[in-house]
Design a protein around this motif. Sequence first.
Motif, PDB file in Angstrom:
ATOM      1  N   ASN A  68       4.917  -2.448  -7.718  1.00 33.84           N
ATOM      2  CA  ASN A  68       3.690  -2.732  -8.447  1.00 33.84           C
ATOM      3  C   ASN A  68       2.907  -1.429  -8.619  1.00 33.84           C
ATOM      4  O   ASN A  68       2.556  -0.786  -7.638  1.00 33.84           O
TER       5      ASN A  68
ATOM      6  N   ARG B 265      -0.028  -0.819  -9.203  1.00 33.26           N
ATOM      7  CA  ARG B 265      -1.369  -0.792  -8.627  1.00 33.26           C
ATOM      8  C   ARG B 265      -1.353  -0.541  -7.133  1.00 33.26           C
ATOM      9  O   ARG B 265      -2.353  -0.217  -6.541  1.00 33.26           O
TER      10      ARG B 265
ATOM     11  N   GLN C 253       0.668  -4.648  -0.502  1.00 29.69           N
ATOM     12  CA  GLN C 253      -0.421  -4.961  -1.433  1.00 29.69           C
ATOM     13  C   GLN C 253      -1.774  -5.013  -0.744  1.00 29.69           C
ATOM     14  O   GLN C 253      -2.799  -5.049  -1.410  1.00 29.69           O
ATOM     15  N   HIS C 254      -1.769  -5.113   0.603  1.00 29.52           N
ATOM     16  CA  HIS C 254      -3.019  -5.439   1.285  1.00 29.52           C
ATOM     17  C   HIS C 254      -3.583  -4.310   2.136  1.00 29.52           C
ATOM     18  O   HIS C 254      -2.871  -3.439   2.590  1.00 29.52           O
ATOM     19  N   ARG C 255      -4.886  -4.347   2.331  1.00 26.92           N
ATOM     20  CA  ARG C 255      -5.598  -3.420   3.222  1.00 26.92           C
ATOM     21  C   ARG C 255      -6.504  -4.259   4.107  1.00 26.92           C
ATOM     22  O   ARG C 255      -7.570  -4.695   3.685  1.00 26.92           O
ATOM     23  N   PHE C 256      -6.062  -4.544   5.335  1.00 26.41           N
ATOM     24  CA  PHE C 256      -6.867  -5.329   6.252  1.00 26.41           C
ATOM     25  C   PHE C 256      -7.218  -4.501   7.485  1.00 26.41           C
ATOM     26  O   PHE C 256      -6.506  -3.564   7.849  1.00 26.41           O
TER      27      PHE C 256
ATOM     28  N   VAL D 110     -11.271   2.457  -2.546  1.00 25.29           N
ATOM     29  CA  VAL D 110     -12.144   1.305  -2.727  1.00 25.29           C
ATOM     30  C   VAL D 110     -12.549   1.193  -4.196  1.00 25.29           C
ATOM     31  O   VAL D 110     -13.152   2.101  -4.738  1.00 25.29           O
ATOM     32  N   PRO D 111     -12.188   0.088  -4.859  1.00 27.98           N
ATOM     33  CA  PRO D 111     -12.602  -0.052  -6.245  1.00 27.98           C
ATOM     34  C   PRO D 111     -14.072  -0.443  -6.362  1.00 27.98           C
ATOM     35  O   PRO D 111     -14.581  -1.156  -5.516  1.00 27.98           O
TER      36      PRO D 111
ATOM     37  N   ARG E 135     -17.153  -2.330  -8.672  1.00 32.52           N
ATOM     38  CA  ARG E 135     -17.142  -3.667  -9.265  1.00 32.52           C
ATOM     39  C   ARG E 135     -16.364  -3.660 -10.584  1.00 32.52           C
ATOM     40  O   ARG E 135     -15.703  -4.628 -10.909  1.00 32.52           O
ATOM     41  N   ARG E 136     -16.414  -2.629 -11.385  1.00 38.53           N
ATOM     42  CA  ARG E 136     -15.441  -2.332 -12.447  1.00 38.53           C
ATOM     43  C   ARG E 136     -15.223  -0.829 -12.387  1.00 38.53           C
ATOM     44  O   ARG E 136     -16.144  -0.060 -12.643  1.00 38.53           O
ATOM     45  N   THR E 137     -14.033  -0.396 -12.052  1.00 42.04           N
ATOM     46  CA  THR E 137     -13.742   1.046 -11.987  1.00 42.04           C
ATOM     47  C   THR E 137     -13.463   1.582 -13.379  1.00 42.04           C
ATOM     48  O   THR E 137     -13.148   0.821 -14.286  1.00 42.04           O
ATOM     49  N   PRO E 138     -13.564   2.932 -13.552  1.00 40.95           N
ATOM     50  CA  PRO E 138     -13.060   3.489 -14.809  1.00 40.95           C
ATOM     51  C   PRO E 138     -11.592   3.094 -14.971  1.00 40.95           C
ATOM     52  O   PRO E 138     -10.877   2.959 -13.982  1.00 40.95           O
ATOM     53  N   LEU E 139     -11.157   2.886 -16.210  1.00 48.41           N
ATOM     54  CA  LEU E 139      -9.743   2.601 -16.440  1.00 48.41           C
ATOM     55  C   LEU E 139      -8.943   3.823 -16.008  1.00 48.41           C
ATOM     56  O   LEU E 139      -9.327   4.957 -16.298  1.00 48.41           O
TER      57      LEU E 139
ATOM     58  N   ILE F 203      -3.938   5.527 -17.806  1.00 54.85           N
ATOM     59  CA  ILE F 203      -3.723   5.113 -19.200  1.00 54.85           C
ATOM     60  C   ILE F 203      -2.561   5.938 -19.765  1.00 54.85           C
ATOM     61  O   ILE F 203      -2.545   7.158 -19.655  1.00 54.85           O
ATOM     62  N   GLU F 204      -1.579   5.254 -20.335  1.00 52.43           N
ATOM     63  CA  GLU F 204      -0.476   5.969 -21.001  1.00 52.43           C
ATOM     64  C   GLU F 204      -0.801   6.018 -22.487  1.00 52.43           C
ATOM     65  O   GLU F 204      -0.611   5.053 -23.211  1.00 52.43           O
TER      66      GLU F 204
END
Lengths: 409, 137
Positions: free
Chosen positions: B28, B30, B72-75, B120-121, B123-127, B130-131
């Motif tokens: 993934n 992300r 996928q996780h960060r706990f 840490v993202p 509330r809306r991060t910059p995109l 981008i390809e």
Amino acid sequence: MKQIHDRRGFLKKSALAALAGIAGVEIVFAGNMPRHYTPLLLEDPLAGKSPEMIILSDKPWNVETPPHLLDDAITPVEKMFIRNNGLAPEASINAATWTLTINGESVNKPKTYKITDLKKRFKTYTYQLVLECGGNGRSGFQPQTSGNQWDQGAISCAEWTGVRLKDILADVGLKDDAVYIGYYGKDSHLSRDPSKVAISRGVPIKKALEDETLVAWAVNGKDIPLIHGFPLRLVIGGWPASVSGKWLHTLAVRNKEHDGAKMDGHSYRVPVVHLEPGEKLAETPENFRIIESMPVRSLITYPKTGALLDSGKKLILRGHAWAGDLEVKEMHTSIDFGATWQACKLEAPKNRLAWQHWSAEVEFPTKGYYEVWAKATDSKGIMQPMLIPSWNPGGYLNNACHRIAVKVV
Amino acid sequence: MWKFVILLAMLFTGLASFKDASQATELNPRTSARWVTDTLKVDEATGLIIDEHLPLIRANCTGCHSTKLIGQHRFTREGWVGKIRWMQQYHNLWNLGESEKLILDYLEKHYSPASASNKVPARRTPLTNIEWYKLDE
């Protein structure tokens, strides 16, 4: 898929030979492999899927569709997201002998049908139905919540064919006290413990009796693929797709809220009060309500994010919008981060619970970096938020606006 | 005893190389290596950060689920303990014994909110990522 384990859970000789053939080496310590262990090489639920699909997990299989792949009016199977709580059936399935049993406290008498009975006894219907994972958008929540970190592509709208559940239930005969239905499928629990159920959810009887609630054997005119529920699937549009049970063999009509696996705790539930992000709340039925109709949402499916556009050219935009049990009333786009919004052309849905296609043309005043944001409004006037909405422990219902990057050069 | 250890080591190597060959899936984007600093290496077969305790993760965690579910996780450590207890209650995970501390050390080091592999993202991060491509219509 063929049975690859013997009766004691060890890999069969034929499976080992196939494995050695693919790996190009002999599997030396095959006898030491854990019982019931299925080497990944022998599973291929991605056969026929677009290579651009994003794999979030391969055990269980959870696979996401990037937004630009969802441009078709009707989602083809190769671009359909996969969400599983358990493991798909591994033994070969014979549709000719498959049965559906309707039982539970609120049926007069349990009844069992073969698929051929369903086709013969009841009228066949075809509907375009939105199936969206309740956790679509989960990756946007901060702090992070447990579960597959879906971006925005756990959504499909395909054409499902089957019979109305309400016709089957009328044939079975219900008691007056029916309040809920619960499905059971042939998938196995991740632990492979046969006494455990991977998932068994359902909907209130009112939703179950809607015209569009189908017991389906076909999608887009063909048999449902194994990973999507072959040979029979309950298909209920507009609600979290986990109510659309795959590999369906039993439907219980309950005289109380269904209490199957993944109906409790915070599974497919959100707090009845809004929480501070990260706040803990006891997971009682009083504190958490079951998610029913999904919130309004839209996607930009053309162009793909990252478009370089020649200065002076208009940009054609298109996508889909949907709103759970409701319709989408208006669709807007913005090229200035939400300062101004322009109305889009919006089509009516093909049928109730289908998504709606939208399109627009935009012009950019200067060269440079832009984001195109898309926002849908439902028939009650509720809009998609631009920011991530209310945090909840399961990371459900993030319907924040989708956006793409565009550079005018 | 030493014979058993060698056999176990060989089994791990066997399974590891076997899994390498089966690695047909993309990570993934992300949650993959771009989140990891250049001093950490990612194991091809599991997609997880390599260190001395990774074999324990392989041995105890991959029977039921994909390692992608871990990556996928960060706990927090407490959060990971909660996941282990939940799997022990509902998914037949065995008692991890002395390995539990080492597994938690590994998870806390590499997959906690404070780890180097986390960003840490907002509330809306910059995109990002981008390809860019030329749009021809």
